[in-house]
Structure formats: structure tokens, C-alpha cells
Design a protein around this motif. Structure first.
Motif, PDB file in Angstrom:
ATOM      1  N   MET A  96       0.806  -1.219   0.000  1.00 49.88           N
ATOM      2  CA  MET A  96       0.000   0.000   0.000  1.00 49.88           C
ATOM      3  C   MET A  96       0.839   1.269   0.000  1.00 49.88           C
ATOM      4  O   MET A  96       0.336   2.350  -0.268  1.00 49.88           O
ATOM      5  N   THR A  97       2.134   1.158   0.296  1.00 51.81           N
ATOM      6  CA  THR A  97       3.021   2.324   0.208  1.00 51.81           C
ATOM      7  C   THR A  97       3.573   2.511  -1.203  1.00 51.81           C
ATOM      8  O   THR A  97       4.220   3.516  -1.491  1.00 51.81           O
ATOM      9  N   ILE A  98       3.318   1.539  -2.086  1.00 50.91           N
ATOM     10  CA  ILE A  98       3.873   1.566  -3.445  1.00 50.91           C
ATOM     11  C   ILE A  98       2.789   1.844  -4.480  1.00 50.91           C
ATOM     12  O   ILE A  98       2.994   2.620  -5.415  1.00 50.91           O
ATOM     13  N   ILE A  99       1.648   1.198  -4.329  1.00 46.98           N
ATOM     14  CA  ILE A  99       0.569   1.311  -5.314  1.00 46.98           C
ATOM     15  C   ILE A  99      -0.249   2.583  -5.095  1.00 46.98           C
ATOM     16  O   ILE A  99      -0.047   3.306  -4.111  1.00 46.98           O
ATOM     17  N   LYS A 100      -1.185   2.836  -6.014  1.00 45.65           N
ATOM     18  CA  LYS A 100      -2.089   3.977  -5.864  1.00 45.65           C
ATOM     19  C   LYS A 100      -3.564   3.574  -5.878  1.00 45.65           C
ATOM     20  O   LYS A 100      -4.428   4.400  -5.603  1.00 45.65           O
ATOM     21  N   SER A 101      -3.848   2.309  -6.217  1.00 49.62           N
ATOM     22  CA  SER A 101      -5.218   1.803  -6.178  1.00 49.62           C
ATOM     23  C   SER A 101      -5.186   0.358  -5.706  1.00 49.62           C
ATOM     24  O   SER A 101      -4.307  -0.404  -6.112  1.00 49.62           O
ATOM     25  N   ALA A 102      -6.164  -0.005  -4.852  1.00 49.04           N
ATOM     26  CA  ALA A 102      -6.210  -1.346  -4.283  1.00 49.04           C
ATOM     27  C   ALA A 102      -7.497  -2.046  -4.701  1.00 49.04           C
ATOM     28  O   ALA A 102      -8.583  -1.468  -4.591  1.00 49.04           O
ATOM     29  N   ASN A 103      -7.361  -3.286  -5.167  1.00 49.68           N
ATOM     30  CA  ASN A 103      -8.505  -4.117  -5.528  1.00 49.68           C
ATOM     31  C   ASN A 103      -8.774  -5.045  -4.355  1.00 49.68           C
ATOM     32  O   ASN A 103      -7.981  -5.943  -4.075  1.00 49.68           O
ATOM     33  N   VAL A 104      -9.888  -4.837  -3.671  1.00 46.86           N
ATOM     34  CA  VAL A 104     -10.130  -5.465  -2.374  1.00 46.86           C
ATOM     35  C   VAL A 104     -11.009  -6.709  -2.518  1.00 46.86           C
ATOM     36  O   VAL A 104     -12.144  -6.624  -2.992  1.00 46.86           O
ATOM     37  N   ALA A 105     -10.488  -7.859  -2.088  1.00 44.78           N
ATOM     38  CA  ALA A 105     -11.265  -9.095  -2.089  1.00 44.78           C
ATOM     39  C   ALA A 105     -12.479  -8.934  -1.181  1.00 44.78           C
ATOM     40  O   ALA A 105     -12.385  -8.354  -0.093  1.00 44.78           O
ATOM     41  N   VAL A 142      -4.769   5.932  -1.098  1.00 43.88           N
ATOM     42  CA  VAL A 142      -4.958   4.938  -2.150  1.00 43.88           C
ATOM     43  C   VAL A 142      -6.446   4.779  -2.429  1.00 43.88           C
ATOM     44  O   VAL A 142      -7.243   4.649  -1.508  1.00 43.88           O
ATOM     45  N   SER A 143      -6.837   4.768  -3.698  1.00 42.81           N
ATOM     46  CA  SER A 143      -8.243   4.535  -4.036  1.00 42.81           C
ATOM     47  C   SER A 143      -8.560   3.050  -3.918  1.00 42.81           C
ATOM     48  O   SER A 143      -7.691   2.199  -4.082  1.00 42.81           O
ATOM     49  N   ILE A 144      -9.829   2.738  -3.618  1.00 43.96           N
ATOM     50  CA  ILE A 144     -10.205   1.342  -3.404  1.00 43.96           C
ATOM     51  C   ILE A 144     -11.234   0.892  -4.433  1.00 43.96           C
ATOM     52  O   ILE A 144     -12.089   1.661  -4.861  1.00 43.96           O
ATOM     53  N   GLY A 145     -11.124  -0.377  -4.818  1.00 42.18           N
ATOM     54  CA  GLY A 145     -12.055  -0.944  -5.774  1.00 42.18           C
ATOM     55  C   GLY A 145     -12.458  -2.351  -5.392  1.00 42.18           C
ATOM     56  O   GLY A 145     -11.803  -3.018  -4.587  1.00 42.18           O
ATOM     57  N   VAL A 146     -13.536  -2.807  -5.984  1.00 39.90           N
ATOM     58  CA  VAL A 146     -14.061  -4.150  -5.750  1.00 39.90           C
ATOM     59  C   VAL A 146     -13.238  -5.164  -6.538  1.00 39.90           C
ATOM     60  O   VAL A 146     -12.926  -4.944  -7.709  1.00 39.90           O
ATOM     61  N   HIS A 147     -12.916  -6.274  -5.883  1.00 41.92           N
ATOM     62  CA  HIS A 147     -12.185  -7.359  -6.548  1.00 41.92           C
ATOM     63  C   HIS A 147     -13.030  -8.633  -6.432  1.00 41.92           C
ATOM     64  O   HIS A 147     -12.737  -9.519  -5.628  1.00 41.92           O
TER      65      HIS A 147
END
Length: 260
Positions: free
Chosen positions: A27-36, A59-64
Motif C-alpha cells: 500500500m506504500t507503493i501502489i495507488k489503487s487497491a482491488n479489495v477481495a 490509495v483509491s479502493i475498488g471491488v475485486h
């Protein structure tokens, strides 16, 4: 203006007492997270923890979403009616939206997991079912789709915001689809090699298939698989190489995307 790209990761893929991957470091490297969201992995606690961490890190969050397949980690192909798939995806969108409220974040995107992603890349009905779920629950959600796939076609057909995805740590077939994990060497674990391929994908707009064919591609976002032991090293090296090449790494919400 510097070229921009989004870097995302599939994340929060533990379950109960079990953790998979190094979410905090990624999370310190990416800019968007796909969350299970609890079907192939994840649970309410892991989703809540990830959302709070995303808020801290910007970080922006998205559905995975994945198939209902904890045993197989969502990597087994499941045949189902498109309408059942649509409702299954809508259910998972709602689950993350609920947990995101605790962090005050908005769910910004959706990227299918594993076998669902692979099947929807090739199957119009699956791709459309995912798109209909997005359009019904929240049509502002960005459909993250393998570049050139049926998912990209479905997003365009349904008028959804679209982010065309490439992969930092995977090899491709000649047609631009991801090569099967069952084949040796299709998951890239060498960080330097992955970084070289990633820079070529973003700067030159091309990938080299596992057979050596050069395939033209346009991407808005790049994925690193968070469950791989090498994920942090691969992600960090790829980001550094992109920035050295003059590419700015931004959240998905700051990209100029097709369909917006």
C-alpha cells in the motif's frame, strides 16, 4: 505533461486468521487497491482493515469480485448463468461499499479476480454481466478490463468508465490475453525483467508475448498480484523504473480514462 499511469494491486486476500501477501508494504507503493470481498478471499475484518489503510496512504479502493471459491482461491473456472453472475458481482460491490463507509472512502473501480477475469476477457456474456452489475449498483464505478478484451468491449457498449489494464508480473499469449498460470514461467518473479517489460508497455505501447510476438496495447492501469511472495519487490522495482522513465504514478481517479 508527463505520461501518467495507475499502479494497482489485488489485495486483502487473506481470510479469518490467515493473511496472504504483505498488504501494508504494498500500500506504500501502489495507488489503487482491488479489495477481495469474501467470495474467493477476504472477510469483513480484512476489508475494513484495508479500507482504513487505504485512507491513510491516499490509495483509491475498488471491488475485486471472484467466484464463490475459497477452496480454489477463485482460480477455478465456473460455468454459471450470466444473470447469476451479475447478482453475485452486485452482491460483492455492496459488501465493499458497506465497509468503505467506515473509512469515508468511495468505491471507485471494479477489477474481476482470477478465473472470473480470465473468462470475462473471452466471454461476452460474462463481460456484460459484470458491466450490468456495475451499471445497476453505481454507474460511476470504473470497469477495470484487460486491454483489448471482451470486458473492454462490454464497458464501451454499456457506456461505463473504463480503465484498460496491463500486468506487471504476467506473460501474455499472442492474442493479448494472459497466459495460463499452469504454464511454467508465465508469472514473472524477476523484478528487473518485470520492470523492463512494464516500461515498454507504458512508454512504447507494446508487449512481447511468450512466443516473442510484439502486440500493440494501450493501458491506463497496471496490476501486481499481491498474493505472490515477490509482489513487493516487483511492484517497487517497476514503479522506480517507470518514474525513471518520466512516468507519473497516480490514483485511478486522477487518470484521464475512456468513457469519462
Amino acid at each position: 505533461m508527463a505520461k501518467r499511469i495507475n499502479l494497482n494491486a489485488d489485495i486483502a486476500e487473506g481470510w479469518g486468521a490467515y493473511n496472504i501477501g504483505n498488504d501494508a508494504e504494498l500500500m506504500t507503493i501502489i495507488k489503487s487497491a482491488n479489495v477481495a470481498c469474501g467470495f474467493h478471499a477476504g472477510d469483513p475484518n480484512s476489508m475494513h482493515r484495508l479500507c482504513m489503510l487505504a485512507k491513510e496512504q491516499g490509495v483509491s479502493i475498488g471491488v475485486h469480485p471472484g467466484f464463490n471459491d475459497l477452496w480454489g482461491f477463485g482460480r477455478r473456472r465456473i460455468q454459471m448463468k450470466p444473470v447469476d453472475l451479475e447478482y453475485m458481482v452486485a452482491y460483492q460491490i455492496g459488501a465493499l461499499q458497506g465497509m468503505a463507509r467506515y473509512s469515508g472512502l468511495k468505491v471507485t473501480h471494479l477489477k474481476p479476480h482470477g478465473a472470473l477475469n480470465n473468462m470475462a476477457a473471452e466471454d461476452e456474456e460474462y463481460a456484460l454481466a459484470i458491466g450490468r452489475a456495475i451499471k445497476t449498483v453505481d454507474p460511476s464505478i470504473i470497469y477495470v478490463a484487460l486491454a483489448g478484451s471482451k470486458m473492454q468491449w462490454a464497458a464501451e457498449k454499456l457506456g461505463l468508465p473504463l480503465a484498460r489494464e496491463g500486468f506487471v508480473d504476467r506473460m501474455y499469449y499472442d492474442d493479448g490475453n494472459l497466459a495460463s498460470r499452469a504454464l511454467s514461467g508465465t508469472v514473472l518473479k524477476d523484478a528487473e525483467e518485470a520492470a523492463r517489460r512494464t516500461v515498454r508497455m507504458v512508454v512504447d505501447g507494446e508487449i512481447v508475448s511468450m512466443n516473442g510476438k510484439v502486440v500493440k496495447v494501450e493501458v491506463d492501469t497496471l496490476c501486481v498480484h499481491g498474493d505472490e511472495p515477490t509482489a513487493v519487490g516487483v511492484a517497487r522495482t517497476a514503479r522506480a523504473a517507470l518514474e525513471k522513465a518520466g512516468v507519473e504514478i497516480v490514483p485511478l481517479t486522477e487518470m484521464e480514462l475512456p468513457g469519462q
